[in-house]
Design an enzyme around this catalytic site. Sequence first.
Site, mmCIF file in Angstrom:
data_model
loop_
_atom_site.group_PDB
_atom_site.id
_atom_site.type_symbol
_atom_site.label_atom_id
_atom_site.label_comp_id
_atom_site.label_asym_id
_atom_site.label_seq_id
_atom_site.Cartn_x
_atom_site.Cartn_y
_atom_site.Cartn_z
ATOM 1 N N THR A 63 0.829 -1.215 0.000
ATOM 2 C CA THR A 63 0.000 0.000 0.000
ATOM 3 C C THR A 63 0.849 1.245 0.000
ATOM 4 O OG1 THR A 63 -1.737 -1.158 1.174
ATOM 5 C CG2 THR A 63 -1.764 1.241 1.336
ATOM 6 N N TYR A 76 -7.514 0.896 -4.320
ATOM 7 C CA TYR A 76 -6.186 1.297 -4.819
ATOM 8 C C TYR A 76 -5.449 0.059 -5.295
ATOM 9 C CZ TYR A 76 -4.524 -0.602 -0.408
ATOM 10 O OH TYR A 76 -4.270 -1.438 0.652
ATOM 11 N N THR A 142 1.715 -4.529 4.411
ATOM 12 C CA THR A 142 1.596 -4.888 5.829
ATOM 13 C C THR A 142 0.992 -6.281 6.030
ATOM 14 O OG1 THR A 142 -0.573 -3.827 5.897
ATOM 15 C CG2 THR A 142 1.332 -2.499 6.598
ATOM 16 N N ASP A 143 0.347 -6.841 5.001
ATOM 17 C CA ASP A 143 -0.320 -8.143 5.186
ATOM 18 C C ASP A 143 0.655 -9.231 5.626
ATOM 19 O OD1 ASP A 143 -2.913 -8.004 2.572
ATOM 20 O OD2 ASP A 143 -2.645 -6.963 4.478
ATOM 21 N N LYS A 215 0.248 -7.833 12.600
ATOM 22 C CA LYS A 215 -0.798 -6.915 12.106
ATOM 23 C C LYS A 215 -2.069 -7.192 12.903
ATOM 24 C CE LYS A 215 -3.006 -5.157 7.883
ATOM 25 N NZ LYS A 215 -2.944 -5.096 6.401
ATOM 26 N N GLU A 331 -3.212 -28.429 28.578
ATOM 27 C CA GLU A 331 -4.358 -29.336 28.325
ATOM 28 C C GLU A 331 -3.956 -30.452 27.357
ATOM 29 O OE1 GLU A 331 -7.217 -25.593 27.900
ATOM 30 O OE2 GLU A 331 -8.361 -27.464 27.980
HETATM 31 N N1 DGL Z 1 -2.204 -5.457 -0.367
HETATM 32 C C1 DGL Z 1 -1.853 -5.368 1.039
HETATM 33 C C2 DGL Z 1 -0.349 -5.604 1.191
HETATM 34 O O1 DGL Z 1 0.397 -5.284 0.275
HETATM 35 C C3 DGL Z 1 -2.233 -4.028 1.547
HETATM 36 C C4 DGL Z 1 -1.865 -3.794 2.954
HETATM 37 C C5 DGL Z 1 -0.742 -2.791 3.106
HETATM 38 O O2 DGL Z 1 0.265 -2.787 2.419
HETATM 39 O O3 DGL Z 1 -0.855 -2.023 4.053
HETATM 40 O O4 DGL Z 1 0.071 -6.078 2.262
#
Ligand code: DGL
Length: 376
Positions: A63, A76, A142-143, A215, A331
Amino acid sequence: MSITIQSSSFRQFFTQKLLAAAMVSLLTGFIAVAPAYAQEKPMSTTNQQAALPRVLLLATGGTIAGSADNRGSGAYNSGAIGAQQLVSSVAGLGDLASLSAEQIASIGSQDMSDDIWRKLASRIQKAFDQGEADAVVITHGTDTMEETAFFLSLVLKTDKPVVLVGSMRPATALGADGPANIYEAVQVAVDKESKGRGVMVVMNDQIDSARGVTKTHSTSVQTMQSPNLGSEGYVDLGHVRFVKPAAQGQFLKLPEAPLPRVEIIYSHSNMDALQIEHAMADKAKGIVLAGMGDGNTSKAALAALEKAAAQGIVVVRSTRVSKGYVNRNVEVDDSKSGFIASMDLNPQKARVLTQLLIANGVTDPQKVQEAFLNGH
Ligand code: DGL
């Protein structure tokens, strides 16, 4: 406000003192409140540039490099903006470091691959071994940022800073968080206290370790958090502050061969053994359970996991729960079943560590468990 003076000589003395005191406080006040721009550093000259730390920025997409498209508000495309453009879009970077930028990939990080991981690891190791850079900043979606960060923290042999940075809003959005995040990532990368802290993630004024970060929110700019280990420190546009001593890491060689297949099995109510049996049929070398609570699952699924462990598949119990450690023999009788408890590692990180351990020939449950403990 009026002041009554008792006698002429005292009046004269007192007036002089008062005036002098007023002058001092006025002057001191001015210096104390002089705005930051009054002390702005002169622009760096070529010599000064040469004296600046050298930062290599490696772009992978995400992103932070995204640009809006016409599908509708908020839509986007990830990775649309190149490395050079990212760097030149952030004012003031040239005063922090002497930057060079390279494009490693242009993907949404949901498409992150072992190949790109290898490219990143070898490019960074080369840059450090050949003295090309004093620090590396990686722009990344971020993914899967936490997985790449953890992977690099395990395979890189260096005490130089590596900082991953992303954003939750594309460059074209209102309140785009990318430029400030990149600026802060470079601040942390060049900070003297960053040496020896391994791979870090910097986003939205926060510094997190590769081992601790995950995340936690699908859209918030404050999404990157370290629920179990806490943040390493904080950064604003003028200061970098670490609040914890550097944790010890571990090194695992990255063999040439493809990383082994390790599946994550998500546990849920009415869980049967089918997903586990499919993983075994797919020749998985490791299975990570995203269990309920303290890494639990149904009796049927546990029986299938015991069968997998008995066949030499590395079985790690992690949790679908967002916070807390998965402990041994609570457990589930891990010692009897030959399982490993993931401790602080979530399923996606447990998978990365399991892959690299297997790739280095570490499959004995006791040895694998020691690696998960990592001195904790
Ligand atoms: N398409 C996701 C990625 O590239 C969007 C999330 C992001 O980059 O914040 O991880």
